[in-house]
Design an enzyme around this catalytic site. Sequence first.
Site, PDB file in Angstrom:
ATOM      1  N   ARG A   1     -39.006  57.824  37.196  1.00 16.51           N
ATOM      2  CA  ARG A   1     -39.732  58.901  36.520  1.00 16.51           C
ATOM      3  C   ARG A   1     -41.153  59.010  37.080  1.00 16.51           C
ATOM      4  NH1 ARG A   1     -35.952  56.930  32.929  1.00 16.51           N
ATOM      5  NH2 ARG A   1     -34.360  58.535  32.605  1.00 16.51           N
TER       6      ARG A   1
ATOM      7  N   ASP B   1     -32.581  57.591  39.393  1.00 16.95           N
ATOM      8  CA  ASP B   1     -32.339  58.335  38.152  1.00 16.95           C
ATOM      9  C   ASP B   1     -32.330  59.820  38.478  1.00 16.95           C
ATOM     10  OD1 ASP B   1     -32.260  58.996  35.246  1.00 16.95           O
ATOM     11  OD2 ASP B   1     -32.822  56.891  35.071  1.00 16.95           O
TER      12      ASP B   1
ATOM     13  N   HIS C   1     -26.878  59.757  35.209  1.00 17.45           N
ATOM     14  CA  HIS C   1     -28.245  59.741  35.754  1.00 17.45           C
ATOM     15  C   HIS C   1     -28.211  59.876  37.276  1.00 17.45           C
ATOM     16  CE1 HIS C   1     -30.417  59.031  32.044  1.00 17.45           C
ATOM     17  NE2 HIS C   1     -29.559  58.095  31.714  1.00 17.45           N
TER      18      HIS C   1
ATOM     19  N   GLU D   1     -25.479  56.662  29.185  1.00 12.56           N
ATOM     20  CA  GLU D   1     -25.792  58.089  29.008  1.00 12.56           C
ATOM     21  C   GLU D   1     -25.121  58.965  30.076  1.00 12.56           C
ATOM     22  OE1 GLU D   1     -30.101  57.756  26.767  1.00 12.56           O
ATOM     23  OE2 GLU D   1     -30.099  57.784  28.955  1.00 12.56           O
TER      24      GLU D   1
ATOM     25  N   ASP E   1     -42.008  51.337  25.887  1.00 15.63           N
ATOM     26  CA  ASP E   1     -42.492  52.713  25.967  1.00 15.63           C
ATOM     27  C   ASP E   1     -42.705  53.292  24.574  1.00 15.63           C
ATOM     28  OD1 ASP E   1     -39.724  52.561  25.581  1.00 15.63           O
ATOM     29  OD2 ASP E   1     -39.343  54.515  26.498  1.00 15.63           O
TER      30      ASP E   1
END
Length: 757
Positions: A167, A196, A269, A332, A425
């Site tokens: 990210r 990702d 991802h 995910e 986070d």
Amino acid sequence: MLQRILLITILILTVLSCTKTTRDVDLKSPSIIPAPQSLQVNDGYFTFHENTSFRFDPEFPMAGKFLLDHFDKMGFDELNDYNDKEDNYIYLKFNEEINSTEGYRMKIDPERILIHASTDAGAFYAVQSLIQLFPILNDKDEIHLPALIIEDEPRFKYRGMHLDVSRHMFPVAFIKKYIDAMSMLKMNNFHWHLTDDQGWRIEIKQYPKLQEVAAYRDSTLLGHYNDTPHKYNTTRYGGYYTQDEVREVIAFAKARHINIIPEIELPGHAQAAIAAYPELGCTKEDVNVATEWGVFDNIYCPNPETFEFLENVLDEVAALFPSPYIHIGGDEAPKTQWKQSATAQRFIKENGLKDEYELQSYFIKHFEKYLASKGKKIIGWDEILEGGLAKDATVMSWRGMQGAIDAAKKGNDVIMTPTSHCYFDYYQSDNENEPLAIGGFLPLEKVYRFNPIPNELSGEKITHVLGVQGNVWTEYMPTTDQVEYMAFPRMLALSEVAWSPAEKRDYNLFVNNLEVMLPRLDAMDIKYANHLYEIEGNLNEDQEYELSTKTLGKEIRYTTDGTEPNTNSTIYESPIPFKENMIVKAQVFDNAQPLGRLFSQEFFYHKGVGATITINHPPHKSYSGSGANGLINGIVGSDTRYGDKEWLGFWGDDLEIEIDFETEISVNQIILRFNDSNGQWIYAPKEVWFYPKEFLPSIHQVPLRYSENNILEQEIPFNNQEMKGIKIKIPNYGIIPDGAQGAGNKAWTFIDEIIIK
């Protein structure tokens, strides 16, 4: 006679001289993080100076060099080599009787510092403990260390920290700095999240478009994902680590006994990779590297091109990293495209698979076998349990503890990293001026009090719990300073969870040791979050508000009228009664100097305060807030932090809340508050039902009247109706729809204060 008087005089002067010397020695209480298994302080001290000798046995090349380098930084660059005749020395001695491969024994007495270990790793961890006994910045010719004995070994063999560089990417120098801090805390596994949807960060020579296309995105989301409308920084962003840079980092970590586990995400991802090579996806359409955060439908399609690509990528990764583990993600992975893809459906049928979940399991098992042929084991997030778990896979349990429990009962190894205690986070303070974060609330104390061994496991099943890991996902951390702010000092708390015996851990002692450690972090130029001097508030059962701070020797001063406290304000000595609206403001003071941030809490005294409340389901243990009573305690939760002490979170439960009043009261209005942060899988209910206890006709409402900052408020009029109590039914939103974050999962319900006027 004269000689006797002279002798007595000399003796007296000698005693006085020794007393003065002893009195001048400023011995600091030993302060080591993580806390050793056993530490005994004895009388006396060891004096370290330029004539001190040093020796390490050949079994300890890295530990010995590391300590020599530290002495060099302190200005002692020419220590003598120890020989058996000297009596002021430091010796790292090989001792095969030290059974633990990471354990050590250290004895400091006035003549010597003697460290015993059976491996270089054990000696290295002893060296890290010894360094913490030395002053941070040395400006003296002599250093005095207290005499002591330490017997030490780790509680868990896996002690990890994660860093997401997909990210936001960080320079090699920072990766080394992060690893160096980990080594100080005796952590031994660095989980490097390299791929990702928003960027591919490792050079793969066979696929140059991963460097040319997948490593860069055209823009980056500004603000929070839940903000509407979305805004973007349109500057092209990205980069990647060359294989030479990766080797450089691996060598640096190896010298500190840290293993690096690379993560190559599959089957989800994968949007960045598919942007570079569209044939890897099910639609074969061109897509861009993702510019927002979250989960995307573009996942790897089960076709020959995909399996060949991933095998070739993993060949290069396996050859590059000496780690016995490679992390393959597995989390995910939306099934939307697989459900719609003729290729995926044909693959399911031809391989005798039941559904898309078994297809995901097929991916995991295929690459488990493939990597096993390369001498590697796989780690995956707990979604790899879905559709059937690969036999030798290690599970990282992040969606709570249940994944770990299920995997361990099957005989698989597990690593504990639940969001509730290990996601750095999340916000670490409820102060409103904290830097933007993804959400949640994970204060230092909650990290420290994490118990990685679930009650559901016993006997040999407990041995499958390898250890713990802290995760740093960087969607909202564009700079290295922000990474440090979020990771420290929570990393220090987790290091003690991972290393120190449960029965030896003491949060108050840890806080005092941390106060000593903070200047060391300053010297390392780590931009940590300092919440040590913040105040915690708690409403007790007697409707009194208690204030506390963890550091010793400080006082709290407060006001209740909303003004800021000063040295003339009331010193907190007993709980503050809550019988009317008030705003408590408080601050820690030390010698008349204010420390830390100003604490502020507003109280709204409504008719529900002090009533009896029950809920048919307990809140999820990760988001239990202040319990059921927290819904009617007069304190409204944060508009931005769904994980604070006031919000209660329920995962997929239909709720029935009953509130009973001591006597019949007149109710004019009830206000409900729900969180609606869909990006975090949180959905306000579609409807709520009210039933006054007198069984009058029910009132059916849809709570969508007011919305701001993802908070939905519903004001329900009762027109001064007399009642002894009320029942509120809140159906869960249901399953998150396709195309949304968390599609296919149960939605969360988050509810805050129920205000009764």
